[in-house]
Design a protein around this motif. Structure first.
Motif, PDB file in Angstrom:
ATOM      1  N   ASP A  33       0.878  -1.119  -0.071  1.00 33.85           N
ATOM      2  CA  ASP A  33       0.207  -0.040  -0.063  1.00 33.85           C
ATOM      3  C   ASP A  33       0.931   1.258  -0.047  1.00 33.85           C
ATOM      4  OD1 ASP A  33      -2.385  -1.465   0.201  1.00 33.85           O
ATOM      5  OD2 ASP A  33      -2.186  -1.722   2.363  1.00 33.85           O
ATOM      6  N   ASN A 314      -5.675  -2.634   8.532  1.00 30.04           N
ATOM      7  CA  ASN A 314      -5.557  -2.900   7.142  1.00 30.04           C
ATOM      8  C   ASN A 314      -4.234  -4.094   6.905  1.00 30.04           C
ATOM      9  OD1 ASN A 314      -5.121  -2.953   4.290  1.00 30.04           O
ATOM     10  ND2 ASN A 314      -3.814  -0.980   4.224  1.00 30.04           N
ATOM     11  N   HIS A 322      -7.461  -3.431   2.421  1.00 31.15           N
ATOM     12  CA  HIS A 322      -8.008  -2.423   1.145  1.00 31.15           C
ATOM     13  C   HIS A 322      -7.771  -2.811  -0.222  1.00 31.15           C
ATOM     14  CE1 HIS A 322      -7.036   0.911   4.571  1.00 31.15           C
ATOM     15  NE2 HIS A 322      -8.139   0.013   4.953  1.00 31.15           N
ATOM     16  N   GLN A 323      -6.473  -3.559  -0.352  1.00 28.82           N
ATOM     17  CA  GLN A 323      -6.259  -3.900  -1.816  1.00 28.82           C
ATOM     18  C   GLN A 323      -7.334  -5.046  -2.308  1.00 28.82           C
ATOM     19  OE1 GLN A 323      -2.187  -5.104  -1.093  1.00 28.82           O
ATOM     20  NE2 GLN A 323      -2.650  -7.262  -0.825  1.00 28.82           N
ATOM     21  N   TRP A 325     -10.674  -4.893  -1.499  1.00 27.41           N
ATOM     22  CA  TRP A 325     -12.036  -4.823  -1.669  1.00 27.41           C
ATOM     23  C   TRP A 325     -12.454  -4.734  -2.927  1.00 27.41           C
ATOM     24  CZ3 TRP A 325     -11.748  -0.110   2.496  1.00 27.41           C
ATOM     25  CH2 TRP A 325     -11.681  -0.727   3.922  1.00 27.41           C
ATOM     26  N   LYS A 326     -11.696  -4.238  -3.970  1.00 28.99           N
ATOM     27  CA  LYS A 326     -12.401  -4.116  -5.364  1.00 28.99           C
ATOM     28  C   LYS A 326     -12.963  -5.550  -5.858  1.00 28.99           C
ATOM     29  CE  LYS A 326     -11.087  -2.881 -10.210  1.00 28.99           C
ATOM     30  NZ  LYS A 326     -10.274  -2.059 -11.198  1.00 28.99           N
ATOM     31  N   THR A 371      -7.230   7.474   4.472  1.00 22.46           N
ATOM     32  CA  THR A 371      -6.569   6.452   3.418  1.00 22.46           C
ATOM     33  C   THR A 371      -7.739   5.295   3.493  1.00 22.46           C
ATOM     34  OG1 THR A 371      -4.337   6.969   3.875  1.00 22.46           O
ATOM     35  CG2 THR A 371      -4.903   4.971   2.733  1.00 22.46           C
ATOM     36  N   SER A 372      -8.202   5.043   4.697  1.00 22.54           N
ATOM     37  CA  SER A 372      -9.143   3.947   4.607  1.00 22.54           C
ATOM     38  C   SER A 372     -10.371   4.461   4.061  1.00 22.54           C
ATOM     39  CB  SER A 372      -9.345   3.229   6.303  1.00 22.54           C
ATOM     40  OG  SER A 372     -10.283   2.392   6.179  1.00 22.54           O
ATOM     41  N   GLN A 374     -11.024   6.743   1.774  1.00 29.46           N
ATOM     42  CA  GLN A 374     -10.693   6.778   0.434  1.00 29.46           C
ATOM     43  C   GLN A 374     -10.803   5.430  -0.329  1.00 29.46           C
ATOM     44  OE1 GLN A 374      -7.718   9.390  -1.117  1.00 29.46           O
ATOM     45  NE2 GLN A 374      -7.299   7.862  -2.724  1.00 29.46           N
ATOM     46  N   ALA A 375     -10.140   4.320   0.383  1.00 29.93           N
ATOM     47  CA  ALA A 375     -10.345   2.955  -0.366  1.00 29.93           C
ATOM     48  C   ALA A 375     -11.615   2.409  -0.377  1.00 29.93           C
ATOM     49  CB  ALA A 375      -9.409   2.014   0.629  1.00 29.93           C
ATOM     50  N   SER A 378     -13.782   4.311  -3.184  1.00 25.13           N
ATOM     51  CA  SER A 378     -13.117   3.971  -4.474  1.00 25.13           C
ATOM     52  C   SER A 378     -14.084   2.491  -5.002  1.00 25.13           C
ATOM     53  CB  SER A 378     -11.688   3.475  -4.445  1.00 25.13           C
ATOM     54  OG  SER A 378     -11.572   2.297  -3.771  1.00 25.13           O
TER      55      SER A 378
END
Length: 442
Positions: A33, A314, A322-323, A325-326, A371-372, A374-375, A378
């Motif tokens: 991250d 995280n 976070h990485q 989540w998409k 940052t959290s 924003q993740a 997104s």
């Protein structure tokens, strides 16, 4: 020469300080991250939402009466005597397990034991015992209200005022059945009516976070749901969600759902289950916890309606990273599931798990939280959860905290910011989140 030597020493000191500060900042993230710019809109400190406000009579006709068929999804509620809104798509986890001598005749949870590591060799190298409030509490931060009792009406009202100030419209209540408690606390179900009433006075809704109590099964969960809906379903603060299919139903979070086999949950949560609640007065939107990647398939087979991630550290789990989540959101979209990411301001639980320092995530004056957030933004979620309002043991709280130093402890704090710093950040982001959602729906 003396002047040059002094300048060199000063330069060396400043360089060392810079390296130290950089390393502490990087510690909040996993290697894959990196800090991006502030979440869009986070730099507009104090900016108020310009969303069209609802007149109070349109938002709630009668504050003491639930209107069948009404829903709190995407509702922005504004009181006529306020110049700001609260948002029912921002949910915040809340804990009722604290006690103090003034109300409970003893401290509860503030005196939490130091939990030993499961490996005896590691456990042997860490302190044992329990905390001794009020100077030594089971938290790395110190609450502005002191080590309070959750049963204190003034505390409850202060909490609801803080949550309202943060614009979080739904309090997600950590819930155990009557007579049942966590391993370190006492039963609190009898306090729920007071929480509902206090929340209602501040236009906050209440959803239930069904905890993984000993002996929880799909059948006992069926009984829990029936109990909650029968007892609280007509309360003005009871939260209902409007699904993509148009159903308006209560929403339940089910903690550590993976502990029960998918085939057992399916008996409760699928239409053909032996004691299915689908299509009955006890139907709802049920959200399961994802920890490992494989859990998503079990969640789908179980008949759950959505997935949440809960943990604020995280990289601690697949779900909390976070990485990932998409990819989770893509899976949910493909299978008609809600994806509800959980964001947090930081994480530190070493006052109860002294051996867990590697999962600490420093706050960096709010940068970790931003940052959290924003993740989460997104992946365009329908709802976002915040971990937490007051889980002080794990240092995820956004409740007001103050500087505190005792003979044996120096507590962390929010300085150089004020005690309400994380409440303000939450409001700013909630307002921006809802502006962005308007664009997504256009």
């Amino acid at each position: 020469m003396t002047r040059l030597r002094r300048k060199a020493l000063v330069a060396l000191f400043l360089f060392t300080l810079f390296i130290f500060g950089t390393m502490m900042g990087l510690r909040t993230l996993k290697p894959s991250d990196g800090f991006s710019d502030l979440a869009p809109g986070m730099d507009f400190i104090g900016e108020r939402s310009d969303r069209k406000r609802l007149d109070v009579k349109d938002a709630v006709e009668s504050p003491d009466k639930f209107h069948v068929g009404s829903s709190d999804t995407k509702v922005v509620f504004t009181k006529s005597d306020r110049d700001y809104s609260i948002f029912y798509d921002v949910h915040i986890f809340y804990y009722l397990w604290y006690g103090a001598p003034s109300v409970d005749n003893k401290y509860i949870h503030w005196d939490h034991v130091l939990v030993p590591h499961w490996d005896p060799k590691i456990a042997a190298s860490h302190a044992k015992g329990r905390h001794t409030p009020p100077e030594d509490i089971a938290s790395s931060f110190y609450p502005e209200l002191g080590p309070y009792s959750s049963r204190d009406p003034k505390v409850l009202d202060s909490h609801m005022a803080q949550i309202e100030a943060a614009a979080a419209g739904v309090l997600v209540l950590s819930w155990y059945p009557p007579g049942v408690a966590d391993d370190h606390g006492e039963p609190t179900e009898d306090l729920v009516p007071a929480v509902m009433d206090a929340a209602h006075r501040h236009s906050i809704k209440v959803a239930f976070h069904i905890q993984a109590y000993k002996g929880r099964t799909d059948q006992s969960t069926h009984d829990n749901i029936k109990y909650i809906i029968d007892k609280y379903g007509k309360h003005g603060a009871f939260y209902r969600f409007k699904s993509s299919t148009g159903r308006v139903l209560p929403l339940f979070y089910v903690y550590d759902s993976y502990l029960t086999p998918a085939e057992s949950w399916a008996e409760l949560l699928t239409a053909k289950g032996s004691h299915s609640i689908r299509g009955t007065p006890y139907d709802g939107i049920f959200v399961a916890l994802i920890v490992e990647e494989r859990h998503k398939h079990g969640i789908l087979a179980s008949g759950f309606d959505g997935i949440y991630t809960y943990f604020a550290s995280n990289g601690f789990s697949f779900g909390s990273s976070h990485q990932n989540w998409k990819a989770i959101k893509t899976f949910c979209d493909a299978n008609n599931l809600l994806f509800i990411p959980s964001v947090g301001p930081g994480y530190i639980d070493t006052t109860v798990r002294a051996w867990n320092n590697h999962n600490t995530r420093n706050r960096v004056n709010g940068r970790y939280y931003e940052t959290s957030l924003q993740a989460a933004l997104s992946v365009r979620p329908e709802i976002v959860t915040i971990t937490s309002f007051n889980q002080w043991h794990e240092g995820t709280q956004i409740e007001k905290a103050v500087p505190k130093k005792t003979a044996t402890r120096l507590y962390l704090d929010y300085q150089p910011n004020q005690p309400d710093h994380y409440l303000q950040l939450t409001r700013q982001w909630a307002e921006h989140f809802n502006k962005e959602k308007d664009k997504w729906l256009m």
